[in-house]
Design a protein around this motif. Structure first.
Motif, PDB file in Angstrom:
ATOM      1  N   ALA A  72       0.842  -1.203   0.000  1.00  0.00           N
ATOM      2  CA  ALA A  72       0.000   0.000   0.000  1.00  0.00           C
ATOM      3  C   ALA A  72       0.876   1.251   0.000  1.00  0.00           C
ATOM      4  O   ALA A  72       0.592   2.219  -0.716  1.00  0.00           O
ATOM      5  CB  ALA A  72      -0.938  -0.016   1.204  1.00  0.00           C
ATOM      6  N   ALA A  73       1.959   1.235   0.782  1.00  0.00           N
ATOM      7  CA  ALA A  73       2.870   2.384   0.832  1.00  0.00           C
ATOM      8  C   ALA A  73       3.603   2.586  -0.486  1.00  0.00           C
ATOM      9  O   ALA A  73       4.019   3.697  -0.810  1.00  0.00           O
ATOM     10  CB  ALA A  73       3.883   2.193   1.965  1.00  0.00           C
ATOM     11  N   ALA A  74       3.744   1.502  -1.264  1.00  0.00           N
ATOM     12  CA  ALA A  74       4.423   1.561  -2.557  1.00  0.00           C
ATOM     13  C   ALA A  74       3.426   1.757  -3.695  1.00  0.00           C
ATOM     14  O   ALA A  74       3.695   1.387  -4.838  1.00  0.00           O
ATOM     15  CB  ALA A  74       5.237   0.286  -2.766  1.00  0.00           C
ATOM     16  N   ASP A  75       2.276   2.324  -3.370  1.00  0.00           N
ATOM     17  CA  ASP A  75       1.244   2.626  -4.365  1.00  0.00           C
ATOM     18  C   ASP A  75       0.793   1.391  -5.144  1.00  0.00           C
ATOM     19  O   ASP A  75       0.523   1.466  -6.342  1.00  0.00           O
ATOM     20  CB  ASP A  75       1.715   3.720  -5.327  1.00  0.00           C
ATOM     21  CG  ASP A  75       2.100   4.996  -4.595  1.00  0.00           C
ATOM     22  OD1 ASP A  75       1.389   5.356  -3.630  1.00  0.00           O
ATOM     23  OD2 ASP A  75       3.117   5.611  -4.969  1.00  0.00           O
ATOM     24  N   GLY A  76       0.739   0.256  -4.460  1.00  0.00           N
ATOM     25  CA  GLY A  76       0.234  -0.965  -5.068  1.00  0.00           C
ATOM     26  C   GLY A  76       1.271  -1.812  -5.776  1.00  0.00           C
ATOM     27  O   GLY A  76       0.957  -2.888  -6.270  1.00  0.00           O
ATOM     28  N   ALA A  77       2.521  -1.350  -5.826  1.00  0.00           N
ATOM     29  CA  ALA A  77       3.569  -2.156  -6.454  1.00  0.00           C
ATOM     30  C   ALA A  77       3.823  -3.409  -5.625  1.00  0.00           C
ATOM     31  O   ALA A  77       3.661  -3.399  -4.403  1.00  0.00           O
ATOM     32  CB  ALA A  77       4.859  -1.346  -6.584  1.00  0.00           C
ATOM     33  N   ASN A  78       4.200  -4.487  -6.279  1.00  0.00           N
ATOM     34  CA  ASN A  78       4.570  -5.686  -5.545  1.00  0.00           C
ATOM     35  C   ASN A  78       5.802  -5.419  -4.704  1.00  0.00           C
ATOM     36  O   ASN A  78       6.704  -4.693  -5.129  1.00  0.00           O
ATOM     37  CB  ASN A  78       4.846  -6.850  -6.503  1.00  0.00           C
ATOM     38  CG  ASN A  78       3.595  -7.358  -7.160  1.00  0.00           C
ATOM     39  OD1 ASN A  78       2.511  -7.291  -6.595  1.00  0.00           O
ATOM     40  ND2 ASN A  78       3.731  -7.871  -8.363  1.00  0.00           N
ATOM     41  N   LYS A 106       9.504   4.468   6.994  1.00  0.00           N
ATOM     42  CA  LYS A 106      10.046   5.288   5.901  1.00  0.00           C
ATOM     43  C   LYS A 106       9.857   4.541   4.593  1.00  0.00           C
ATOM     44  O   LYS A 106       9.930   3.317   4.543  1.00  0.00           O
ATOM     45  CB  LYS A 106      11.541   5.551   6.126  1.00  0.00           C
ATOM     46  CG  LYS A 106      12.156   6.429   5.057  1.00  0.00           C
ATOM     47  CD  LYS A 106      13.589   6.783   5.354  1.00  0.00           C
ATOM     48  CE  LYS A 106      14.125   7.627   4.225  1.00  0.00           C
ATOM     49  NZ  LYS A 106      14.641   8.895   4.656  1.00  0.00           N
ATOM     50  N   ARG A 107       9.630   5.310   3.550  1.00  0.00           N
ATOM     51  CA  ARG A 107       9.598   4.747   2.200  1.00  0.00           C
ATOM     52  C   ARG A 107      10.612   5.494   1.364  1.00  0.00           C
ATOM     53  O   ARG A 107      10.659   6.727   1.380  1.00  0.00           O
ATOM     54  CB  ARG A 107       8.219   4.907   1.570  1.00  0.00           C
ATOM     55  CG  ARG A 107       8.235   4.328   0.160  1.00  0.00           C
ATOM     56  CD  ARG A 107       7.014   4.675  -0.637  1.00  0.00           C
ATOM     57  NE  ARG A 107       7.177   4.070  -1.964  1.00  0.00           N
ATOM     58  CZ  ARG A 107       6.845   4.653  -3.074  1.00  0.00           C
ATOM     59  NH1 ARG A 107       6.332   5.858  -3.067  1.00  0.00           N
ATOM     60  NH2 ARG A 107       7.021   4.048  -4.223  1.00  0.00           N
ATOM     61  N   THR A 108      11.444   4.752   0.642  1.00  0.00           N
ATOM     62  CA  THR A 108      12.361   5.344  -0.325  1.00  0.00           C
ATOM     63  C   THR A 108      11.873   4.942  -1.715  1.00  0.00           C
ATOM     64  O   THR A 108      10.813   4.331  -1.855  1.00  0.00           O
ATOM     65  CB  THR A 108      13.813   4.852  -0.104  1.00  0.00           C
ATOM     66  OG1 THR A 108      13.901   3.471  -0.447  1.00  0.00           O
ATOM     67  CG2 THR A 108      14.251   5.066   1.350  1.00  0.00           C
ATOM     68  N   SER A 109      12.657   5.223  -2.729  1.00  0.00           N
ATOM     69  CA  SER A 109      12.234   4.848  -4.082  1.00  0.00           C
ATOM     70  C   SER A 109      12.257   3.342  -4.296  1.00  0.00           C
ATOM     71  O   SER A 109      11.578   2.833  -5.195  1.00  0.00           O
ATOM     72  CB  SER A 109      13.118   5.539  -5.126  1.00  0.00           C
ATOM     73  OG  SER A 109      14.459   5.114  -4.969  1.00  0.00           O
ATOM     74  N   SER A 110      12.997   2.605  -3.467  1.00  0.00           N
ATOM     75  CA  SER A 110      13.095   1.160  -3.687  1.00  0.00           C
ATOM     76  C   SER A 110      12.813   0.307  -2.448  1.00  0.00           C
ATOM     77  O   SER A 110      12.741  -0.918  -2.559  1.00  0.00           O
ATOM     78  CB  SER A 110      14.487   0.806  -4.218  1.00  0.00           C
ATOM     79  OG  SER A 110      15.477   1.174  -3.261  1.00  0.00           O
ATOM     80  N   LEU A 111      12.652   0.922  -1.280  1.00  0.00           N
ATOM     81  CA  LEU A 111      12.461   0.171  -0.042  1.00  0.00           C
ATOM     82  C   LEU A 111      11.346   0.765   0.809  1.00  0.00           C
ATOM     83  O   LEU A 111      11.097   1.975   0.757  1.00  0.00           O
ATOM     84  CB  LEU A 111      13.745   0.167   0.796  1.00  0.00           C
ATOM     85  CG  LEU A 111      14.997  -0.427   0.178  1.00  0.00           C
ATOM     86  CD1 LEU A 111      16.207  -0.150   1.062  1.00  0.00           C
ATOM     87  CD2 LEU A 111      14.827  -1.921  -0.060  1.00  0.00           C
ATOM     88  N   VAL A 112      10.718  -0.092   1.619  1.00  0.00           N
ATOM     89  CA  VAL A 112       9.749   0.359   2.613  1.00  0.00           C
ATOM     90  C   VAL A 112      10.178  -0.256   3.952  1.00  0.00           C
ATOM     91  O   VAL A 112      10.404  -1.459   4.041  1.00  0.00           O
ATOM     92  CB  VAL A 112       8.302  -0.084   2.289  1.00  0.00           C
ATOM     93  CG1 VAL A 112       7.329   0.476   3.321  1.00  0.00           C
ATOM     94  CG2 VAL A 112       7.907   0.333   0.883  1.00  0.00           C
ATOM     95  N   PHE A 113      10.308   0.589   4.964  1.00  0.00           N
ATOM     96  CA  PHE A 113      10.678   0.171   6.315  1.00  0.00           C
ATOM     97  C   PHE A 113       9.420   0.236   7.175  1.00  0.00           C
ATOM     98  O   PHE A 113       8.727   1.260   7.174  1.00  0.00           O
ATOM     99  CB  PHE A 113      11.742   1.103   6.893  1.00  0.00           C
ATOM    100  CG  PHE A 113      13.022   1.126   6.097  1.00  0.00           C
ATOM    101  CD1 PHE A 113      14.119   0.386   6.516  1.00  0.00           C
ATOM    102  CD2 PHE A 113      13.135   1.888   4.935  1.00  0.00           C
ATOM    103  CE1 PHE A 113      15.308   0.397   5.780  1.00  0.00           C
ATOM    104  CE2 PHE A 113      14.310   1.905   4.198  1.00  0.00           C
ATOM    105  CZ  PHE A 113      15.399   1.161   4.626  1.00  0.00           C
ATOM    106  N   LEU A 114       9.135  -0.843   7.901  1.00  0.00           N
ATOM    107  CA  LEU A 114       7.910  -0.915   8.692  1.00  0.00           C
ATOM    108  C   LEU A 114       8.169  -1.507  10.067  1.00  0.00           C
ATOM    109  O   LEU A 114       9.203  -2.139  10.297  1.00  0.00           O
ATOM    110  CB  LEU A 114       6.865  -1.791   7.987  1.00  0.00           C
ATOM    111  CG  LEU A 114       6.435  -1.363   6.615  1.00  0.00           C
ATOM    112  CD1 LEU A 114       7.124  -2.189   5.555  1.00  0.00           C
ATOM    113  CD2 LEU A 114       4.951  -1.475   6.466  1.00  0.00           C
TER     114      LEU A 114
END
Length: 141
Positions: A72-78, A106-114
């Protein structure tokens, strides 16, 4: 330690079954709410050798909740899990309603930290943090 399961919310109170036909279907059901919370009722099938919730079930549950939040944080990207750290703080008991409320750190262009705590009522059963890799979408066929 854990709250009385009879006092915990039932899945029918604003919860919907999360449609997950893969591995999680074997250990579920897992429930979710529109606010991004996830939950499951600990059943006998989730027990370890000493009769409490198996750590692997807690890790599976955390991985699924955080993974869906990452997408969800990656706008639906896998997204795929590249790191998942778990601290077992208490014990989940059979009959407990265990919840996760994922937080995006945090979300970067290639990673999501949760991160999330797995709770039973006011008691923390486990705490999880992780990193998810955002995959490029495949072009439409």
């Amino acid at each position: 330690m854990a709250s009385d399961p009879a006092l915990l919310p039932e899945p029918s109170a604003g919860w919907e079954a999360f449609d997950d036909p893969g591995f999680v279907a074997h250990v579920g059901p897992v429930w979710h709410r529109p606010d991004g919370s996830y939950g499951f009722r600990a059943e006998e099938k989730h027990a370890n050798l000493i009769g409490i919730v198996q750590g692997g079930m807690l890790m599976t549950f955390a991985d699924r909740a955080l993974g869906v939040a990452a997408m969800a944080a990656a706008d639906g990207a896998n997204c795929v899990t590249i790191q998942l750290d778990m601290q077992f703080i208490g014990a989940g008991r059979i009959g407990d309603w265990i919840e996760a409320r994922p937080e995006i750190v945090k979300r970067t262009s290639s990673l999501v930290f949760l991160r999330t705590d797995l709770t039973c009522g006011a008691d923390v059963v486990a705490s999880a943090t992780g990193v998810w890799k955002i995959l490029r979408r495949k072009p439409a066929a």
